[in-house]
Design a protein around this motif. Structure first.
Motif, PDB file in Angstrom:
ATOM      1  N   THR A  30       0.840  -1.191   0.000  1.00 52.39           N
ATOM      2  CA  THR A  30       0.000   0.000   0.000  1.00 52.39           C
ATOM      3  C   THR A  30       0.881   1.248   0.000  1.00 52.39           C
ATOM      4  OG1 THR A  30      -1.719  -1.187   1.199  1.00 52.39           O
ATOM      5  CG2 THR A  30      -1.819   1.228   1.259  1.00 52.39           C
ATOM      6  N   SER A  49      -3.532  -9.634  -8.186  1.00 57.26           N
ATOM      7  CA  SER A  49      -4.345  -9.503  -6.975  1.00 57.26           C
ATOM      8  C   SER A  49      -4.101  -8.129  -6.380  1.00 57.26           C
ATOM      9  CB  SER A  49      -3.977 -10.587  -5.952  1.00 57.26           C
ATOM     10  OG  SER A  49      -2.655 -10.397  -5.497  1.00 57.26           O
ATOM     11  N   GLY A  50      -5.009  -7.728  -5.507  1.00 57.19           N
ATOM     12  CA  GLY A  50      -4.861  -6.445  -4.835  1.00 57.19           C
ATOM     13  C   GLY A  50      -5.717  -5.366  -5.462  1.00 57.19           C
ATOM     14  N   GLN A  51      -5.326  -4.121  -5.190  1.00 57.30           N
ATOM     15  CA  GLN A  51      -6.101  -2.987  -5.696  1.00 57.30           C
ATOM     16  C   GLN A  51      -5.175  -1.807  -5.920  1.00 57.30           C
ATOM     17  OE1 GLN A  51      -9.963  -2.102  -3.835  1.00 57.30           O
ATOM     18  NE2 GLN A  51      -9.243   0.013  -3.665  1.00 57.30           N
ATOM     19  N   ALA A  53      -5.096   2.420  -7.586  1.00 55.13           N
ATOM     20  CA  ALA A  53      -5.893   3.587  -7.932  1.00 55.13           C
ATOM     21  C   ALA A  53      -5.195   4.345  -9.055  1.00 55.13           C
ATOM     22  CB  ALA A  53      -6.061   4.499  -6.721  1.00 55.13           C
ATOM     23  N   THR A  66     -10.427   2.754 -10.019  1.00 53.59           N
ATOM     24  CA  THR A  66      -9.848   1.712  -9.178  1.00 53.59           C
ATOM     25  C   THR A  66      -9.634   0.481 -10.052  1.00 53.59           C
ATOM     26  OG1 THR A  66     -11.019   2.559  -7.246  1.00 53.59           O
ATOM     27  CG2 THR A  66     -10.206   0.306  -7.120  1.00 53.59           C
ATOM     28  N   LEU A  67      -8.478  -0.137  -9.900  1.00 55.60           N
ATOM     29  CA  LEU A  67      -8.136  -1.322 -10.682  1.00 55.60           C
ATOM     30  C   LEU A  67      -7.960  -2.508  -9.758  1.00 55.60           C
ATOM     31  CD1 LEU A  67      -5.366   0.273 -12.946  1.00 55.60           C
ATOM     32  CD2 LEU A  67      -7.818   0.080 -13.426  1.00 55.60           C
ATOM     33  N   GLY A  68      -8.449  -3.664 -10.198  1.00 53.31           N
ATOM     34  CA  GLY A  68      -8.308  -4.885  -9.416  1.00 53.31           C
ATOM     35  C   GLY A  68      -7.750  -6.009 -10.266  1.00 53.31           C
ATOM     36  N   GLU A  71      -6.862  -6.550 -14.432  1.00 51.73           N
ATOM     37  CA  GLU A  71      -6.712  -5.324 -15.212  1.00 51.73           C
ATOM     38  C   GLU A  71      -5.332  -5.286 -15.878  1.00 51.73           C
ATOM     39  OE1 GLU A  71      -8.864  -2.985 -15.895  1.00 51.73           O
ATOM     40  OE2 GLU A  71     -10.447  -3.459 -14.467  1.00 51.73           O
ATOM     41  N   THR A  91      -3.338   0.653  -3.493  1.00 47.42           N
ATOM     42  CA  THR A  91      -4.198   0.983  -2.348  1.00 47.42           C
ATOM     43  C   THR A  91      -4.414  -0.212  -1.428  1.00 47.42           C
ATOM     44  OG1 THR A  91      -6.157   0.597  -3.716  1.00 47.42           O
ATOM     45  CG2 THR A  91      -5.379   2.880  -3.512  1.00 47.42           C
ATOM     46  N   LYS A  92      -4.108  -1.413  -1.910  1.00 50.75           N
ATOM     47  CA  LYS A  92      -4.091  -2.633  -1.105  1.00 50.75           C
ATOM     48  C   LYS A  92      -2.912  -3.460  -1.604  1.00 50.75           C
ATOM     49  CE  LYS A  92      -9.075  -2.937  -0.320  1.00 50.75           C
ATOM     50  NZ  LYS A  92     -10.291  -3.718  -0.570  1.00 50.75           N
ATOM     51  N   SER A  94      -0.574  -5.711  -3.455  1.00 47.00           N
ATOM     52  CA  SER A  94      -0.888  -6.229  -4.785  1.00 47.00           C
ATOM     53  C   SER A  94       0.251  -7.040  -5.375  1.00 47.00           C
ATOM     54  CB  SER A  94      -1.187  -5.058  -5.738  1.00 47.00           C
ATOM     55  OG  SER A  94      -2.266  -4.282  -5.269  1.00 47.00           O
TER      56      SER A  94
END
Length: 173
Positions: A30, A49-51, A53, A66-68, A71, A91-92, A94
């Motif tokens: 993050t 995996s993850g997130q 921005a 937001t991308l997960g 993507e 943001t998480k 990844s």
């Protein structure tokens, strides 16, 4: 996830296997930046995996998307050889699959089928992203949002197993 399926669905199994052998996994925490606005990038990325921005300014509080998992990131700079116009911030925690522009370009020089499939895959991916953006701005046709050409659907069915293969390969690393 659907967008990576558009991308992977247009490649064949040999192409995906080649990408697996020539790419690597990048683990980010993050706050890390995958892409900095205005700074050239040398790879194409797929979020495993993850997130993340997508931010048009340096302020990570003002993000536009937001991308997960699934993507594709860095595709515009790959196509245009221009620095990105946005930053991409984690943001998480990844995991990201990355493959260098140099390796992709070298393969394109020796494999015309890969080159054609790769660029067609990027075109479909970008078309889908533009349609979604147009819909979000209120100018699209909501009834057509999930419509997909039958030829593309055939590839998408195989793409799910290809994405799973990528996830499996890099979960072992």
């Amino acid at each position: 996830m659907k967008r990576a399926l558009f991308f992977l669905g247009q490649l064949n199994d040999r192409d995906v296997e080649w990408m697996l052998q020539n790419g690597s996994k990048l683990s980010l925490e993050t706050g890390d930046r995958l892409i900095n606005k205005g700074e050239a990038i040398d790879s194409l990325y797929i979020v495993l995996s993850g997130q993340l921005a997508v931010c048009a300014t340096t302020n990570s509080d003002e993000c536009i998307a937001t991308l997960g998992a699934g993507e594709v990131v860095g595709e515009m700079s790959f196509l245009e050889s221009r620095p990105p116009s946005v930053s991409v911030i984690v943001t998480k925690p990844s995991d990201i699959f990355q493959i260098s522009r140099d390796k992709i370009s070298a393969r394109m020089l020796t494999n015309a089928d890969f080159k054609a499939n790769f660029y067609y895959a990027l075109a479909l991916f970008l078309s889908n992203r533009l349609r979604k953006t147009t819909d979000q701005l209120g100018f699209g046709n909501p009834e057509e949002e999930d419509m997909v050409e039958m030829g593309v659907l055939d590839g998408v069915a195989q793409a799910g197993s290809r994405f799973t293969k990528i996830l499996h390969r890099f979960s072992e690393v």
